[in-house]
Design a protein around this motif. Structure first.
Motif, mmCIF file in Angstrom:
data_model
loop_
_atom_site.group_PDB
_atom_site.id
_atom_site.type_symbol
_atom_site.label_atom_id
_atom_site.label_comp_id
_atom_site.label_asym_id
_atom_site.label_seq_id
_atom_site.Cartn_x
_atom_site.Cartn_y
_atom_site.Cartn_z
ATOM 1 N N LYS A 1 -2.353 7.886 11.393
ATOM 2 C CA LYS A 1 -0.979 7.497 11.057
ATOM 3 C C LYS A 1 -0.192 8.771 10.793
ATOM 4 O O LYS A 1 0.260 9.030 9.698
ATOM 5 C CB LYS A 1 -0.968 6.589 9.831
ATOM 6 N N MET B 1 -7.924 0.647 -1.970
ATOM 7 C CA MET B 1 -8.638 0.407 -0.722
ATOM 8 C C MET B 1 -10.005 1.049 -0.917
ATOM 9 O O MET B 1 -10.080 2.205 -1.358
ATOM 10 C CB MET B 1 -7.973 1.154 0.439
ATOM 11 N N ASP C 1 0.155 6.104 3.378
ATOM 12 C CA ASP C 1 -1.171 6.445 3.912
ATOM 13 C C ASP C 1 -1.015 7.339 5.141
ATOM 14 O O ASP C 1 -1.753 7.221 6.108
ATOM 15 C CB ASP C 1 -1.907 5.130 4.268
ATOM 16 N N ARG D 1 -12.378 6.799 14.704
ATOM 17 C CA ARG D 1 -11.976 5.454 15.127
ATOM 18 C C ARG D 1 -11.038 5.448 16.324
ATOM 19 O O ARG D 1 -10.818 4.412 16.928
ATOM 20 C CB ARG D 1 -11.348 4.681 13.945
ATOM 21 N N ASP E 1 -11.573 2.480 8.184
ATOM 22 C CA ASP E 1 -11.907 3.851 7.801
ATOM 23 C C ASP E 1 -13.311 3.961 7.236
ATOM 24 O O ASP E 1 -13.986 4.965 7.454
ATOM 25 C CB ASP E 1 -10.880 4.381 6.791
ATOM 26 N N GLU F 1 -12.408 2.557 1.196
ATOM 27 C CA GLU F 1 -12.516 2.952 2.604
ATOM 28 C C GLU F 1 -13.155 4.323 2.764
ATOM 29 O O GLU F 1 -13.270 4.831 3.880
ATOM 30 C CB GLU F 1 -11.146 2.903 3.290
ATOM 31 N N ARG G 1 0.851 -1.187 0.000
ATOM 32 C CA ARG G 1 0.000 0.000 0.000
ATOM 33 C C ARG G 1 0.887 1.238 0.000
ATOM 34 O O ARG G 1 1.806 1.341 0.813
ATOM 35 C CB ARG G 1 -0.910 0.006 1.231
#
Ligand code: PEP
Ligand code: MG
Length: 459
Positions: free
Chosen positions: A221, A310, A216, A346, A336, A312, A213
């Motif tokens: 993150k 993704m 991100d 979250r 997400d 999301e 991936r």
């Protein structure tokens, strides 16, 4: 400080302190490096980077004030194969160091200074849990196949390179999600650092696939080095693929390394947080451009490298039929997708009860994405934490998912469940859940089903 926003800035001051010490000592500060004996880390917050630098030889559990089930501290704990309870709100005020602490990750309970009876009870529980996992080790080579013969792919999500070893130990068919953000911890990596990491992973995977991936970063993150500035609402800000467009040098250097590594094994590119077709097309144009550049330089790479996204962001899930025509695969990122669809942060423990994977809106979105992928004939997988929990695995199978990517430690339990399910029953369970109007109804229904199938997991 009474104002929450200002109080939160205490972390920034602590961050400055750490960075100053790091600079003065001329080295990376490894917190908890001088631990001796078994240790439970209790604190207000623990970033993924801090968790990664802990001494795994001594740290036995986390108990943290903030966060939710899918926050990265919780994901890191799973990666480290240790129990954790997050979102405790104020545990850090009650523990000053030296206490004996029980952390029950199954029920979300933390007991400070337990009496001898409780301690004995938990020693027994821990021993039962260890025995259970020891028995699961004996099932590693068994296929992930339903009672009526449907073969299901179970790959692993990883945060750090050493987890590949654990993933393979538990029988992963490949790496369905390699989160590459750790590479940016402590500064921007160059192309060679990316390349070395990916090539080493492929060597270890020995022919199994690797879904890389792209960066991100941002929000949960958060890496200041990568993002460069603070945002008021980072979850909706310039993160992830948006950041990559703003920093084409960062994006291109990662893409070059990913493509170069594809000459050494089975690599797939996965783009995070895509929210419009324009974004997808722009990212694909960049990939094409980097491919031409490598071509001109005579560097080898896989010319048919699969490119997927993704799913999301709700906009993308709603438009899955259109996206399916332009990508090679979908991976549903429920961590997400749930927070953006239900407007529930979250990592915020105060709204954790509203973070509901079985919410009717989420089930409908997942069903839409699976159906769009099926019609177009592309692979649909899921890599959100939701599929690491056996109770939702029944539902996801019933909705038509045939490929899962879970935290390595969850592989054996998800596999055991798959081996006990009949696809016809799973489809019926999904139909029932899709008719429910409230998340609680599906939650209770699925829990009861999972308890019937895997009573040992709920003991
Ligand atoms: C997700 O969002 O579901 C996901 C798997 O990615 P991450 O947890 O890294 O945001
Ligand atoms: Mg995500």
């Amino acid at each position: 400080m009474e104002t929450e926003y200002i109080a939160e800035r205490a972390h920034d001051v602590a961050d400055i302190e750490r960075n100053l010490l790091r600079a003065l000592l001329g080295k990376r500060l490894s917190r908890g490096a001088n631990l001796s004996g078994d240790t439970v880390v209790v604190g207000h917050n623990l970033t993924p980077g801090e968790a990664a630098s802990l001494d795994t030889g001594h740290v036995r559990a986390f108990a943290i004030d903030v966060g939710g089930r899918t926050s990265h501290t919780a994901i890191m704990a799973r990666a480290m194969q240790i129990p954790a309870v997050v979102g405790l709100e104020d545990i850090s005020r009650f523990v000053s160091g030296g206490e004996r602490v029980i952390v029950d990750g199954y029920t979300g309970l933390v007991i400070i200074d337990p009496d001898s009876k409780t301690l004995e009870e938990y020693r027994k529980k821990a021993s039962i849990s260890r025995d259970f996992y020891r028995r699961l080790r004996g099932e590693v080579r068994l296929p992930a196949e339903t009672l009526d013969g449907y073969e299901i792919g179970i790959a692993a999500n990883i945060e750090l390179p050493h987890e590949i070893h654990t993933a393979l130990e538990w029988g992963a068919s490949g790496i369905g999600l390699y989160r590459t953000e750790f590479l940016y911890d402590g500064g921007e990596p160059d192309e060679e650092k990316h390349f070395r990491t990916y090539k080493r992973a492929l060597e270890e995977l020995d022919g199994r696939y690797l879904v890389l991936r792209t960066l991100d970063a941002g929000a949960d993150k958060f890496h200041k080095e990568a993002v460069g500035y603070q945002e008021k609402n980072p979850f909706l800000g310039c993160r992830s693929i948006r950041l990559c467009f703003q920093r084409p040098d960062v994006f291109r250097s990662q893409l070059r390394a990913v493509l170069r590594s594809s000459a050494f094994g089975s690599v797939r590119i996965m783009l995070p947080m895509v929210s419009s077709l324009d974004e997808l097309r722009r990212a694909k144009a960049t990939i094409d451009d980097v491919e031409s550049e490598l071509d001109r330089e005579g560097i080898d790479f896989d010319r048919n490298i699969p490119v997927g996204i993704m799913v999301e962001v709700p906009s993308t899930a709603h438009m899955a039929d259109l996206f399916a025509k332009e990508v090679n695969f979908f991976s549903i990122g429920t961590n997400d997708l749930i927070q953006y669809s239900l407007a529930v942060d979250r990592v915020n423990e105060r709204v954790a009860h509203l973070y509901q994977p079985a919410h009717p809106a989420i089930l409908r979105l997942i069903a839409t994405v699976i159906e769009a992928g099926r019609r177009q004939g592309i692979e649909v997988s899921i890599c959100g934490e939701m599929c690491s929990e056996p109770i939702y695995a029944i539902l996801l199978l019933g909705l038509g998912l045939r490929s899962f990517s879970v935290s390595p430690i969850s592989i054996p339990t998800v596999k055991r469940l798959i081996r006990k399910v009949n696809m016809r029953d799973a489809a019926e369970a999904a139909r029932i859940c899709l008719r429910h109007e409230r998340a609680e109804e599906s939650q209770a229904f699925l829990e009861a089903r999972a308890k019937d199938l895997l009573p040992e997991l709920f003991q």
